[in-house]
Write a protein that holds these residues in place. Sequence first.
Motif, PDB file in Angstrom:
ATOM      1  N   ASP A  87       6.632 -12.705  31.982  1.00 22.96           N
ATOM      2  CA  ASP A  87       6.978 -12.296  30.616  1.00 22.96           C
ATOM      3  C   ASP A  87       5.922 -12.774  29.619  1.00 22.96           C
ATOM      4  OD1 ASP A  87       9.250 -11.121  31.572  1.00 22.96           O
ATOM      5  OD2 ASP A  87      10.618 -12.732  30.952  1.00 22.96           O
ATOM      6  N   ALA A  88       5.383 -13.956  29.867  1.00 20.98           N
ATOM      7  CA  ALA A  88       4.392 -14.534  28.946  1.00 20.98           C
ATOM      8  C   ALA A  88       3.128 -13.673  28.857  1.00 20.98           C
ATOM      9  CB  ALA A  88       4.038 -15.948  29.395  1.00 20.98           C
ATOM     10  N   VAL A  89       2.813 -12.943  29.932  1.00 22.26           N
ATOM     11  CA  VAL A  89       1.619 -12.084  29.930  1.00 22.26           C
ATOM     12  C   VAL A  89       1.731 -11.030  28.834  1.00 22.26           C
ATOM     13  CG1 VAL A  89       0.339 -10.350  31.286  1.00 22.26           C
ATOM     14  CG2 VAL A  89       1.216 -12.421  32.417  1.00 22.26           C
ATOM     15  N   TYR A  90       2.944 -10.502  28.639  1.00 20.04           N
ATOM     16  CA  TYR A  90       3.127  -9.367  27.719  1.00 20.04           C
ATOM     17  C   TYR A  90       3.686  -9.786  26.355  1.00 20.04           C
ATOM     18  CZ  TYR A  90       2.570  -7.263  32.275  1.00 20.04           C
ATOM     19  OH  TYR A  90       2.087  -6.941  33.515  1.00 20.04           O
ATOM     20  N   ALA A  91       4.061 -11.062  26.210  1.00 23.54           N
ATOM     21  CA  ALA A  91       4.606 -11.532  24.933  1.00 23.54           C
ATOM     22  C   ALA A  91       3.502 -11.531  23.882  1.00 23.54           C
ATOM     23  CB  ALA A  91       5.168 -12.944  25.093  1.00 23.54           C
ATOM     24  N   GLY A  92       3.861 -11.113  22.657  1.00 27.08           N
ATOM     25  CA  GLY A  92       2.890 -11.169  21.561  1.00 27.08           C
ATOM     26  C   GLY A  92       1.983  -9.959  21.485  1.00 27.08           C
ATOM     27  N   LEU A  93       2.189  -8.974  22.341  1.00 26.34           N
ATOM     28  CA  LEU A  93       1.463  -7.700  22.216  1.00 26.34           C
ATOM     29  C   LEU A  93       2.382  -6.580  22.703  1.00 26.34           C
ATOM     30  CD1 LEU A  93       0.662  -7.046  25.348  1.00 26.34           C
ATOM     31  CD2 LEU A  93      -1.332  -8.434  24.869  1.00 26.34           C
ATOM     32  N   THR A  94       1.963  -5.356  22.458  1.00 32.01           N
ATOM     33  CA  THR A  94       2.759  -4.219  22.912  1.00 32.01           C
ATOM     34  C   THR A  94       2.058  -3.575  24.100  1.00 32.01           C
ATOM     35  OG1 THR A  94       3.504  -3.846  20.639  1.00 32.01           O
ATOM     36  CG2 THR A  94       3.884  -2.064  22.218  1.00 32.01           C
ATOM     37  N   PRO A  95       2.553  -3.864  25.314  1.00 27.35           N
ATOM     38  CA  PRO A  95       1.913  -3.278  26.497  1.00 27.35           C
ATOM     39  C   PRO A  95       2.319  -1.830  26.680  1.00 27.35           C
ATOM     40  CG  PRO A  95       3.835  -4.535  27.160  1.00 27.35           C
ATOM     41  CD  PRO A  95       3.738  -4.667  25.655  1.00 27.35           C
ATOM     42  N   LEU A  96       1.657  -1.150  27.594  1.00 30.40           N
ATOM     43  CA  LEU A  96       2.113   0.171  28.009  1.00 30.40           C
ATOM     44  C   LEU A  96       3.395  -0.001  28.807  1.00 30.40           C
ATOM     45  CD1 LEU A  96      -1.246   1.625  29.422  1.00 30.40           C
ATOM     46  CD2 LEU A  96      -0.265   2.053  27.161  1.00 30.40           C
ATOM     47  N   VAL A  97       4.166   1.080  28.908  1.00 33.91           N
ATOM     48  CA  VAL A  97       5.285   1.104  29.853  1.00 33.91           C
ATOM     49  C   VAL A  97       4.950   2.147  30.925  1.00 33.91           C
ATOM     50  CG1 VAL A  97       7.005   0.301  28.197  1.00 33.91           C
ATOM     51  CG2 VAL A  97       6.582   2.774  28.431  1.00 33.91           C
ATOM     52  N   ALA A  98       5.690   2.095  32.016  1.00 34.53           N
ATOM     53  CA  ALA A  98       5.374   2.960  33.165  1.00 34.53           C
ATOM     54  C   ALA A  98       5.348   4.438  32.778  1.00 34.53           C
ATOM     55  CB  ALA A  98       6.385   2.710  34.280  1.00 34.53           C
ATOM     56  N   ASP A  99       6.248   4.848  31.889  1.00 35.10           N
ATOM     57  CA  ASP A  99       6.296   6.257  31.487  1.00 35.10           C
ATOM     58  C   ASP A  99       5.002   6.715  30.805  1.00 35.10           C
ATOM     59  OD1 ASP A  99       8.720   7.084  32.484  1.00 35.10           O
ATOM     60  OD2 ASP A  99       9.850   6.475  30.705  1.00 35.10           O
ATOM     61  N   GLN A 104      -5.093  -4.003  23.668  1.00 33.46           N
ATOM     62  CA  GLN A 104      -5.974  -4.548  24.703  1.00 33.46           C
ATOM     63  C   GLN A 104      -7.323  -3.822  24.661  1.00 33.46           C
ATOM     64  OE1 GLN A 104      -4.966  -3.616  28.814  1.00 33.46           O
ATOM     65  NE2 GLN A 104      -5.769  -5.578  29.536  1.00 33.46           N
ATOM     66  N   ALA A 105      -8.406  -4.593  24.459  1.00 36.24           N
ATOM     67  CA  ALA A 105      -9.733  -3.967  24.388  1.00 36.24           C
ATOM     68  C   ALA A 105     -10.347  -3.803  25.772  1.00 36.24           C
ATOM     69  CB  ALA A 105     -10.655  -4.790  23.498  1.00 36.24           C
ATOM     70  N   ASN A 106     -10.163  -4.798  26.632  1.00 36.47           N
ATOM     71  CA  ASN A 106     -10.623  -4.705  28.019  1.00 36.47           C
ATOM     72  C   ASN A 106      -9.842  -5.724  28.850  1.00 36.47           C
ATOM     73  OD1 ASN A 106     -11.926  -7.236  27.734  1.00 36.47           O
ATOM     74  ND2 ASN A 106     -13.857  -6.273  27.128  1.00 36.47           N
ATOM     75  N   ALA A 107     -10.237  -5.911  30.105  1.00 40.58           N
ATOM     76  CA  ALA A 107      -9.442  -6.789  30.975  1.00 40.58           C
ATOM     77  C   ALA A 107      -9.460  -8.248  30.502  1.00 40.58           C
ATOM     78  CB  ALA A 107      -9.950  -6.691  32.420  1.00 40.58           C
ATOM     79  N   ARG A 108     -10.485  -8.593  29.699  1.00 45.48           N
ATOM     80  CA  ARG A 108     -10.609  -9.986  29.271  1.00 45.48           C
ATOM     81  C   ARG A 108     -10.193 -10.243  27.840  1.00 45.48           C
ATOM     82  NH1 ARG A 108     -16.404 -10.579  32.209  1.00 45.48           N
ATOM     83  NH2 ARG A 108     -16.629  -8.595  31.165  1.00 45.48           N
ATOM     84  N   ARG A 109     -10.086  -9.161  27.049  1.00 43.09           N
ATOM     85  CA  ARG A 109      -9.792  -9.353  25.628  1.00 43.09           C
ATOM     86  C   ARG A 109      -8.618  -8.517  25.171  1.00 43.09           C
ATOM     87  NH1 ARG A 109     -14.396  -8.860  21.484  1.00 43.09           N
ATOM     88  NH2 ARG A 109     -12.737  -9.807  20.268  1.00 43.09           N
ATOM     89  N   ASN A 110      -7.645  -9.204  24.552  1.00 43.19           N
ATOM     90  CA  ASN A 110      -6.538  -8.506  23.900  1.00 43.19           C
ATOM     91  C   ASN A 110      -6.240  -9.242  22.604  1.00 43.19           C
ATOM     92  OD1 ASN A 110      -4.512 -10.634  24.431  1.00 43.19           O
ATOM     93  ND2 ASN A 110      -4.735 -10.019  26.578  1.00 43.19           N
ATOM     94  N   ILE A 111      -5.236  -8.765  21.870  1.00 40.07           N
ATOM     95  CA  ILE A 111      -5.032  -9.365  20.543  1.00 40.07           C
ATOM     96  C   ILE A 111      -4.610 -10.833  20.622  1.00 40.07           C
ATOM     97  CG2 ILE A 111      -4.606  -7.228  19.256  1.00 40.07           C
ATOM     98  CD1 ILE A 111      -1.587  -7.993  19.412  1.00 40.07           C
ATOM     99  N   LYS A 112      -4.185 -11.291  21.798  1.00 39.12           N
ATOM    100  CA  LYS A 112      -3.833 -12.715  21.926  1.00 39.12           C
ATOM    101  C   LYS A 112      -5.058 -13.573  22.232  1.00 39.12           C
ATOM    102  CE  LYS A 112      -0.574 -12.258  25.013  1.00 39.12           C
ATOM    103  NZ  LYS A 112       0.486 -12.637  25.934  1.00 39.12           N
ATOM    104  N   THR A 113      -5.931 -13.033  23.081  1.00 38.59           N
ATOM    105  CA  THR A 113      -7.119 -13.825  23.451  1.00 38.59           C
ATOM    106  C   THR A 113      -8.176 -13.765  22.346  1.00 38.59           C
ATOM    107  OG1 THR A 113      -8.150 -11.937  24.532  1.00 38.59           O
ATOM    108  CG2 THR A 113      -6.815 -13.370  25.914  1.00 38.59           C
ATOM    109  N   GLY A 114      -8.091 -12.701  21.484  1.00 33.81           N
ATOM    110  CA  GLY A 114      -9.048 -12.539  20.400  1.00 33.81           C
ATOM    111  C   GLY A 114     -10.359 -11.963  20.888  1.00 33.81           C
TER     112      GLY A 114
END
Length: 250
Positions: free
Chosen positions: A200-212, A240-250
Motif C-alpha cells: 500500500d505504501a508504494v501507491y500512497a501519496g500518488l494516483t496510480p493507474l488501475v487495471a482497467d 510518475q515520470a519514469n521508473a525512478r521518479r514520481n511525485i513522491k521521490t521528486g
Amino acid sequence: MSASSDSARRVAVVTGASSGIGEATARTLAADGYLVVVGARRLDRIAALAEEIGGIGRALDVTDTDSIAAFVAGLDRVDVLVNNAGGAKGLATVAEAVEEDWRWMWETNVLGTLRMTKALLPALIASGDGLIVTVTSIAALEPYDNGAGYTSAKHAQALLHRTLRLELLGQPVRLTEILPGMVETEFSVVRFDGDQERADAVYAGLTPLVADDVAEVISFVASRPPHVNLDEIVIKPRDQANARRNIKTG
Ligand code: 8X3
C-alpha cells in the motif's frame, strides 16, 4: 463450451487472468465480443471469472510445460494472445540478490511468455489476423536500484517480443508491447511476499493507474484493423515520470 464450438467468434487467450491487468483485460475483451479463454494458477478465481464473462477457464502455470500443453489442448481457433502472466519478487541489490527470486521472475516473465507464444503461434498465424499483446513494463526501458532481477527479466521479455515482431514480418500477426508504469494491483503484494502494508505504501501519496486503464488500451489495440500495428505503448500515471521518479521521490 469449447473454443472451436463457435467458429464465428474471435477467441482471445489471456494469461495471468486471476487478478489485476489480466482479469480486467479478460472482462474488457469479453465485453468487446471475444470468446475469452482465461488461465492462471488459481483455478477457483479463473472458474468464477470464466462463468461471469461467458468464457472458458483453465488452470495455467506458465512455468510448467505440461500445464501449458493441457491449457492449449483443443484451442483450435486463437485470434489474440495476451501474455500477461508475470511479476516481481523482492527489491534486493545485486550484491544481495536472491537467486530463487530471480529464477521465478525469469521463469514467469521470460520463459512463460516464450512457451505460451510458441504453443499458440501456429493458431495465431492460421487465424489470418492474429494479435500478440505482451505486457512488459517501464522496467523494460530502464534499470532502477534494487530492481535488477525484475528489470533484467522485463528487458529479456521485451526483446523476445520485439524479435518476434521482426521474425513474423510478412505473416498475418500483429504484435503490441504494452509497457505500464505504476498500476495498483496485486503486483506489489506479490513483490513483497504478501506484505499488504508495504504494498500500500508504494501507491500512497500518488494516483496510480488501475487495471482497467491498461485493459482499455489493450481493447483499443485489438480493435484496430489488420494493417495497423501499434508496436509499443508506454502508459504511466501522470504522477510518475519514469521508473525512478514520481511525485513522491521528486
Ligand atoms: C512495474 C512498473 O513503475 O511500478 O512494472 O516499477 S513500476
